[in-house]
Every structure is written in C-alpha cells, then in structure tokens.
Design a protein around this motif. Structure first.
Motif, PDB file in Angstrom:
ATOM      1  N   THR A  46       0.838  -1.202   0.000  1.00 27.88           N
ATOM      2  CA  THR A  46       0.000   0.000   0.000  1.00 27.88           C
ATOM      3  C   THR A  46       0.874   1.254   0.000  1.00 27.88           C
ATOM      4  O   THR A  46       1.835   1.353   0.775  1.00 27.88           O
ATOM      5  N   LEU A  47       0.521   2.193  -0.849  1.00 25.19           N
ATOM      6  CA  LEU A  47       1.261   3.453  -0.956  1.00 25.19           C
ATOM      7  C   LEU A  47       0.309   4.623  -0.832  1.00 25.19           C
ATOM      8  O   LEU A  47      -0.763   4.641  -1.449  1.00 25.19           O
ATOM      9  N   THR A  48       0.709   5.608  -0.030  1.00 32.14           N
ATOM     10  CA  THR A  48       0.023   6.895   0.028  1.00 32.14           C
ATOM     11  C   THR A  48       1.078   7.976  -0.143  1.00 32.14           C
ATOM     12  O   THR A  48       2.091   7.962   0.553  1.00 32.14           O
ATOM     13  N   ALA A  49       0.872   8.883  -1.081  1.00 31.51           N
ATOM     14  CA  ALA A  49       1.837   9.944  -1.364  1.00 31.51           C
ATOM     15  C   ALA A  49       1.147  11.296  -1.254  1.00 31.51           C
ATOM     16  O   ALA A  49       0.102  11.513  -1.866  1.00 31.51           O
ATOM     17  N   VAL A  50       1.750  12.195  -0.494  1.00 31.37           N
ATOM     18  CA  VAL A  50       1.183  13.526  -0.253  1.00 31.37           C
ATOM     19  C   VAL A  50       2.287  14.555  -0.429  1.00 31.37           C
ATOM     20  O   VAL A  50       3.412  14.356   0.058  1.00 31.37           O
ATOM     21  N   THR A  51       1.994  15.653  -1.122  1.00 32.87           N
ATOM     22  CA  THR A  51       2.935  16.762  -1.251  1.00 32.87           C
ATOM     23  C   THR A  51       2.487  17.906  -0.350  1.00 32.87           C
ATOM     24  O   THR A  51       1.481  17.804   0.358  1.00 32.87           O
ATOM     25  N   SER A  52       3.203  18.999  -0.398  1.00 32.09           N
ATOM     26  CA  SER A  52       2.871  20.152   0.435  1.00 32.09           C
ATOM     27  C   SER A  52       1.526  20.755   0.085  1.00 32.09           C
ATOM     28  O   SER A  52       0.941  21.483   0.893  1.00 32.09           O
ATOM     29  N   ARG A  82       1.858  16.757  10.223  1.00 27.02           N
ATOM     30  CA  ARG A  82       0.720  16.803  11.150  1.00 27.02           C
ATOM     31  C   ARG A  82      -0.589  16.566  10.409  1.00 27.02           C
ATOM     32  O   ARG A  82      -1.431  15.775  10.859  1.00 27.02           O
ATOM     33  N   ARG A  83      -0.756  17.195   9.265  1.00 23.34           N
ATOM     34  CA  ARG A  83      -1.991  17.039   8.495  1.00 23.34           C
ATOM     35  C   ARG A  83      -2.103  15.635   7.900  1.00 23.34           C
ATOM     36  O   ARG A  83      -3.170  15.020   7.927  1.00 23.34           O
ATOM     37  N   ALA A  84      -0.993  15.125   7.389  1.00 25.23           N
ATOM     38  CA  ALA A  84      -1.024  13.813   6.747  1.00 25.23           C
ATOM     39  C   ALA A  84      -1.231  12.691   7.758  1.00 25.23           C
ATOM     40  O   ALA A  84      -1.925  11.713   7.476  1.00 25.23           O
TER      41      ALA A  84
END
Length: 429
Positions: A313-319, A352-354
C-alpha cells in the motif's frame, strides 16, 4: 547502522542562499495572485490579443503619438509617419482573412517517456477540398514552445506528412497541440491562428531506480507484520487478561476461565500490512537548487514505484495535494506534473496534516531538500505515532551520501539518484 555526521550549515553563504530562495518564493506567490486576479479580463480581451502582436501595439502607439505631436507642432513629417504606420496595420488585416480546409492527424509514438528520452511523432495533413491550397505555416505547440512546419501548396485531396522528435530535458506534462494554421502579414504585425486538430498529452516521467532488496529490508511485511501494540481483535495471540464488561464474548478462553474460576479473554498483537506514507515537500524554501528538487521527486518516485511493484500500500502527499497512485503509471504521471507549491506548508505542518488524514501507515518517508534543518525533521517526527518507523531523505549537493540516526528518526542525505539503492540497504541493515 553506519553513521555520518552532516556538515554544519550556517554562515553568510547559507543565509544568502536561504534569502534568495525566499525571495523567489515571494515572487512566485505574487505572480500566482496576479494571474488569478487578471484571469477574467485577459479572457475577455483574448480575441484581440491573440491577433495583435506586441510589435503591432508598439506601432499603433507610436502612430497615435505622432498624430498627437502633429496637432501640437504642425510638422508634416509626423503626419506622414503616422499615416504610414496606420497603413501598415490596415494592409496587415488583409493577410489574416480566410480559412483552411485541412484535416490533420497527430500521432505520438509514445505518450509517456522518461527524462532524457525523445518522444517521436507524426503529423499528417490532408487537403479535403478540390481546390489547391496556398503555402501556409503550420505550428505545433509543445508545452510553452512551438514547432513550425512550412506546408507547401497542396492540390485537391492530396496530403503531406511531417515527422518530428521532442527532446525531453526535464520532467513535465506537455500539451502537444492543437495543430494550428497561421496566417500573418509579411512584417509579422498581425497573426491569426486557425485550430485544425486536437491535442495530445505527453508525460515526461522522472528518473527512477530499482531498489533491490527493499521489500526484505525497510518494507519486509508483505503478509503482515506484528508490532508491539496490544489490541483486542487480531490474529497474533499475545496473552490472557481478566474479562471486563463490554469485551467480545467470542474471545473468552473457556478452559483458562474454568481453571481460574473467572472469565479470561485473549489479547493480540496488532498485525499490519506494509503501508508506506511518502510526504514530499514542494516548498521552494526547502531546496537549494532545482537539481535538488528533481532529485527529491525521483527519490519519492523510486520508493513509491517499488512499493507498488511489491504489491504493498502506498500513500503519497505533497505540500499542496495528495497524489493518485492506483498503478505505477498513474503515480509517475502525477509526479510528472509536480512543481513548487506557492505558499505550501512546512514539513512539520505537512506531517501533522497527513498523519491525521492517513492512519495505519507502518513506514513514513519524509522527502525534502538540503535547506530543511534536522530540527524541523524532529518536529515533524513528533506528529507521528511512536510505533511508526520514520525515515527522512534529504536531496543534497554534498560530496557523498550519508546516513545518521537521531533517536527513533533515521536521516539520510542523497546526492545522486544512483546512491539511493545503497542508502536504502544501509537503512535496512
């Protein structure tokens, strides 16, 4: 695990670099706000601004200025100059009238390439009438640039073919097309574009490397790995405890309850599937150069692709946003379009958000540039659960890659993408 200490960062040079990057950030944010504020007026004026070139606007302004000066000074030369300028504009209008009955076909051999590869294509044009066409310039927009082809005169129902190659020096998402026929006057004062066909999208993927052995090292729990966290519902047995009101009766251990004379229930160790959470900083302030930014994206891409290939499983988040990653192709397509985020949040705020929106991650990978201080990484680590392994990878311009440990936080500095596989092996040891 081997360790290397990062060189001390500070002094006038580092402060000046940080100031320049901050100034660039302010400029990008201001340009973004200006473009947003003027979007509606520019859309209204587009029919005129698309035809009248900057040279024509200058000539019109000079002609009107000459007329105004003639009314004040009475010089005949000024009136002649103004009349000549306005005559050129009037004659130019004649050249931009008319339309072409051309049928175009745009074909890209590959719509996805890696940085450095060439994207080849074919442009086919057909005169769909019985009349001969005049020679015309055909333009093919490619991103912010344009390729021009001189189309000769075609007899009725005859065709012409052009082959082209698009060099890709940098990761991007290009709109190739739409194909346009250009009518312009000889001086290039006025130009009118006629759209002939649709557009194709070309994805230039970042460079990635295969990370051999990562699944058995950092991401080693393909079938689920137990962690030191006790839960009442799982499959890995841990111990027995006294029954309390509200416990699920299915987990009562009746034999132990009979021997002890009181109800006993099973406890379990929590089992987790491999879930990699990649947090990629896209703040301009975090990178000393564009090369660092590209290296960071390639690092995130390499780790994400390996995770998806291994079936994890992959989750990717940017700014600024969350990336879609159903397949490796979709994930790399998303990375191709990433740019600096105006007003993007810092790494600690991003974490913190992620961490609030993406629970259940077993490993968190923080990817950033060399201008992110280790203290910022430590602040980001505090927003993550204590049982989640956290690794920070900084794209750097140092002489060699390095690895160090700060408590339960592993920090790696990667200077070249080719060093990533070795760095992962060191982190997994």
């Amino acid at each position: 695990m081997s360790e290397a200490i990062f060189p001390a960062r500070g002094g006038a040079g580092s402060r000046m670099l940080a100031l320049r990057r901050r100034t660039a950030t302010v400029w990008l944010e201001g340009r973004h706000r200006l473009a947003t504020a003027t979007a509606r007026p520019r859309e209204i004026a587009r029919p005129v601004t698309q035809v009248v070139t900057p040279s024509a606007w200058v000539l019109l302004a000079l002609s009107l200025l000459a007329v105004a000066a003639w009314t004040r000074l009475g010089w005949t030369e000024l009136l002649v100059a103004a009349s000549f300028g306005l005559l050129l504009l009037a004659v130019g209008v004649v050249f931009i009238f008319g339309a072409h009955q051309l049928v175009t076909t745009l074909d890209l051999s590959r719509d996805r390439v890696v940085v450095g590869e060439r994207a080849n294509g074919r442009l086919h044009l057909l005169n769909d009438t019985s009349r001969r066409t005049l020679p015309v310039t055909i333009e093919l927009p490619i991103g912010q640039g344009r390729a021009a082809f001189e189309l000769p005169s075609l007899r009725g129902h005859h065709d012409h073919e052009e082959l082209f190659a698009i060099p890709t020096a940098r990761r991007a998402v290009f709109d190739v097309g739409p194909v346009t026929a250009v009518r312009a006057d000889p001086l290039g004062l006025l130009r009118r574009e006629q759209r002939l066909g649709g557009a194709e999208v070309l994805y230039v993927h970042p460079r990635t490397v295969r990370i051999e052995g990562s699944a058995s090292g950092i991401l080693r729990d393909l079938e689920g790995e137990t962690v030191r966290k006790i839960t009442d519902h799982d499959i890995a047995f841990h111990a027995l405890r006294n029954y309390v009101p509200g416990d699920d009766r299915r987990y009562i251990h009746w034999k132990s309850s009979a021997r002890s004379g009181q109800l006993m229930v099973r406890q379990f160790e929590e089992t987790r599937r491999s879930h990699l959470l990649v947090l990629l900083s896209t703040r301009l302030d975090d990178y000393a150069s564009d090369e660092e930014f590209e290296t960071a994206i390639s690092i995130a891409g390499s780790m994400g692709v390996q995770t998806l290939v291994d079936g994890q499983t992959l989750t990717a988040v940017t700014s600024s946003r969350r990336l879609r990653n159903g397949t490796t192709t979709t994930f790399l397509d998303q990375l191709s379009g990433i740019d600096y985020a105006p007003g993007g949040s810092g790494l600690a705020d991003l974490t913190r958000r992620a961490s609030r929106d993406n629970t259940g991650a077993s490993i968190v990978l923080l990817v950033c540039g060399s201008l992110v201080d280790p203290a910022e990484l430590r602040r980001a680590r505090r927003f993550l659960p204590v049982d989640v392994r956290t690794i920070a990878v900084r794209a750097e311009t140092a002489e060699r890659s390095s690895v160090r440990t700060m408590g339960d936080l592993h920090i790696a500095g990667v200077t070249e993408l080719a060093d990533l596989a070795g760095t992962v092996r060191r982190l997994a040891s």
